[in-house]
Design an enzyme around this catalytic site. Structure first.
Site, PDB file in Angstrom:
ATOM      1  N   TYR A  37     -23.844  69.155 -80.511  1.00  0.00           N
ATOM      2  CA  TYR A  37     -25.002  69.637 -81.278  1.00  0.00           C
ATOM      3  C   TYR A  37     -26.285  69.265 -80.545  1.00  0.00           C
ATOM      4  O   TYR A  37     -26.463  68.112 -80.159  1.00  0.00           O
ATOM      5  CB  TYR A  37     -24.973  69.020 -82.683  1.00  0.00           C
ATOM      6  CG  TYR A  37     -26.274  69.143 -83.432  1.00  0.00           C
ATOM      7  CD1 TYR A  37     -26.881  70.388 -83.628  1.00  0.00           C
ATOM      8  CD2 TYR A  37     -26.915  68.014 -83.933  1.00  0.00           C
ATOM      9  CE1 TYR A  37     -28.088  70.493 -84.303  1.00  0.00           C
ATOM     10  CE2 TYR A  37     -28.117  68.117 -84.610  1.00  0.00           C
ATOM     11  CZ  TYR A  37     -28.699  69.358 -84.787  1.00  0.00           C
ATOM     12  OH  TYR A  37     -29.895  69.464 -85.443  1.00  0.00           O
ATOM     13  N   PHE A  38     -27.154  70.253 -80.361  1.00  0.00           N
ATOM     14  CA  PHE A  38     -28.446  70.022 -79.709  1.00  0.00           C
ATOM     15  C   PHE A  38     -29.547  70.048 -80.757  1.00  0.00           C
ATOM     16  O   PHE A  38     -29.756  71.047 -81.435  1.00  0.00           O
ATOM     17  CB  PHE A  38     -28.706  71.100 -78.651  1.00  0.00           C
ATOM     18  CG  PHE A  38     -30.037  70.961 -77.959  1.00  0.00           C
ATOM     19  CD1 PHE A  38     -30.283  69.907 -77.084  1.00  0.00           C
ATOM     20  CD2 PHE A  38     -31.053  71.882 -78.184  1.00  0.00           C
ATOM     21  CE1 PHE A  38     -31.513  69.772 -76.441  1.00  0.00           C
ATOM     22  CE2 PHE A  38     -32.280  71.766 -77.546  1.00  0.00           C
ATOM     23  CZ  PHE A  38     -32.512  70.714 -76.679  1.00  0.00           C
ATOM     24  N   GLY A  41     -35.767  69.181 -83.243  1.00  0.00           N
ATOM     25  CA  GLY A  41     -36.787  68.916 -84.266  1.00  0.00           C
ATOM     26  C   GLY A  41     -36.574  67.561 -84.907  1.00  0.00           C
ATOM     27  O   GLY A  41     -36.353  66.559 -84.228  1.00  0.00           O
ATOM     28  N   SER A  42     -36.596  67.522 -86.240  1.00  0.00           N
ATOM     29  CA  SER A  42     -36.474  66.245 -86.952  1.00  0.00           C
ATOM     30  C   SER A  42     -35.114  65.585 -86.742  1.00  0.00           C
ATOM     31  O   SER A  42     -34.984  64.371 -86.868  1.00  0.00           O
ATOM     32  CB  SER A  42     -36.736  66.445 -88.448  1.00  0.00           C
ATOM     33  OG  SER A  42     -35.807  67.356 -88.999  1.00  0.00           O
ATOM     34  N   GLU A 115     -29.675  72.194 -92.666  1.00  0.00           N
ATOM     35  CA  GLU A 115     -30.427  73.260 -91.999  1.00  0.00           C
ATOM     36  C   GLU A 115     -30.580  74.523 -92.850  1.00  0.00           C
ATOM     37  O   GLU A 115     -31.172  75.502 -92.397  1.00  0.00           O
ATOM     38  CB  GLU A 115     -29.754  73.614 -90.666  1.00  0.00           C
ATOM     39  CG  GLU A 115     -29.702  72.455 -89.681  1.00  0.00           C
ATOM     40  CD  GLU A 115     -31.076  71.975 -89.242  1.00  0.00           C
ATOM     41  OE1 GLU A 115     -32.037  72.772 -89.267  1.00  0.00           O
ATOM     42  OE2 GLU A 115     -31.203  70.799 -88.879  1.00  0.00           O
TER      43      GLU A 115
END
Length: 198
Positions: A37-38, A41-42, A115
């Site tokens: 997982y890339f 953001g937060s 998300e």
């Protein structure tokens, strides 16, 4: 045992290295399914990610990564955060820096929930990530489904979480300044727009 002269002979057994035994035990245990997982953001901040996933995510960090031919933008308003939040947009001349994780598959559903996948806020995008002189294939990241035409400013809380994640996970100082300036200018622009409409 004794020999004829009455002396005792001892047979020494070399104890195994405990670390080696533990490593061998780990190798024999079934490995848990994972996915790459890339985060850009937060979710770069393992502390904030822990809040959603329910466990410490520091051990799952592989390191700083680069997503080529994309750029950052605040093209969605998050009802949960009550501000603009980050997205990535195709751009052949740009790159996005972030954090590459290898997460247990059991956390996949929790990440999707964070998300807003079921609400149609973000969707999966499978990308290649450059990290530690390797290219990681089939890496999941998230992109906004319905992008706004103009960027929406982050609030101070989101601003701080993104920067904390970038610094904690070792993104280059120059890139951290780039993030800071992008968010700061959006906030300044937003304040000017509010004054004009008041």
């Amino acid at each position: 045992m004794s020999n004829k002269t009455g002396e005792t002979n001892h047979s020494w057994v070399q104890p195994q290295n405990p670390a080696k035994v533990e490593y061998q035990l780990q190798q024999s245990l079934p490995t848990e399914p994972t996915f790459y997982y890339f985060a850009y953001g937060s979710c770069m901040c393992p502390v904030d990610l822990k809040r959603s996933l329910g466990e410490n995510t520091h051990p799952y960090v592989i390191g700083p990564g680069i997503l080529k031919e994309y750029r950052l933008g605040f093209y969605v308003y998050s009802p949960n955060r009550k501000c603009g939040v980050l997205d990535v947009v195709n751009d052949s001349k740009s790159i996005v820096k972030g954090v590459l994780y290898q997460l247990p598959w059991r956390l996949s559903e929790h990440l999707d929930k964070r998300e807003g996948v079921s609400q149609g806020l973000y969707r999966h995008e499978i990308v290649d990530i450059h990290c530690q002189n390797q290219i990681y294939k089939n890496v999941r990241t998230y992109v906004v489904v319905n992008k706004l035409k103009e960027e929406v400013a982050p609030n101070d809380w989101y601003f701080n979480v993104v920067l904390r994640g970038a610094i904690t996970c070792g993104l280059p100082e120059e890139y951290c300044w780039h993030l800071f300036n992008h968010m700061y200018h959006l906030q300044q622009y937003n304040q000017k727009q509010k004054k004009r409409s008041a």
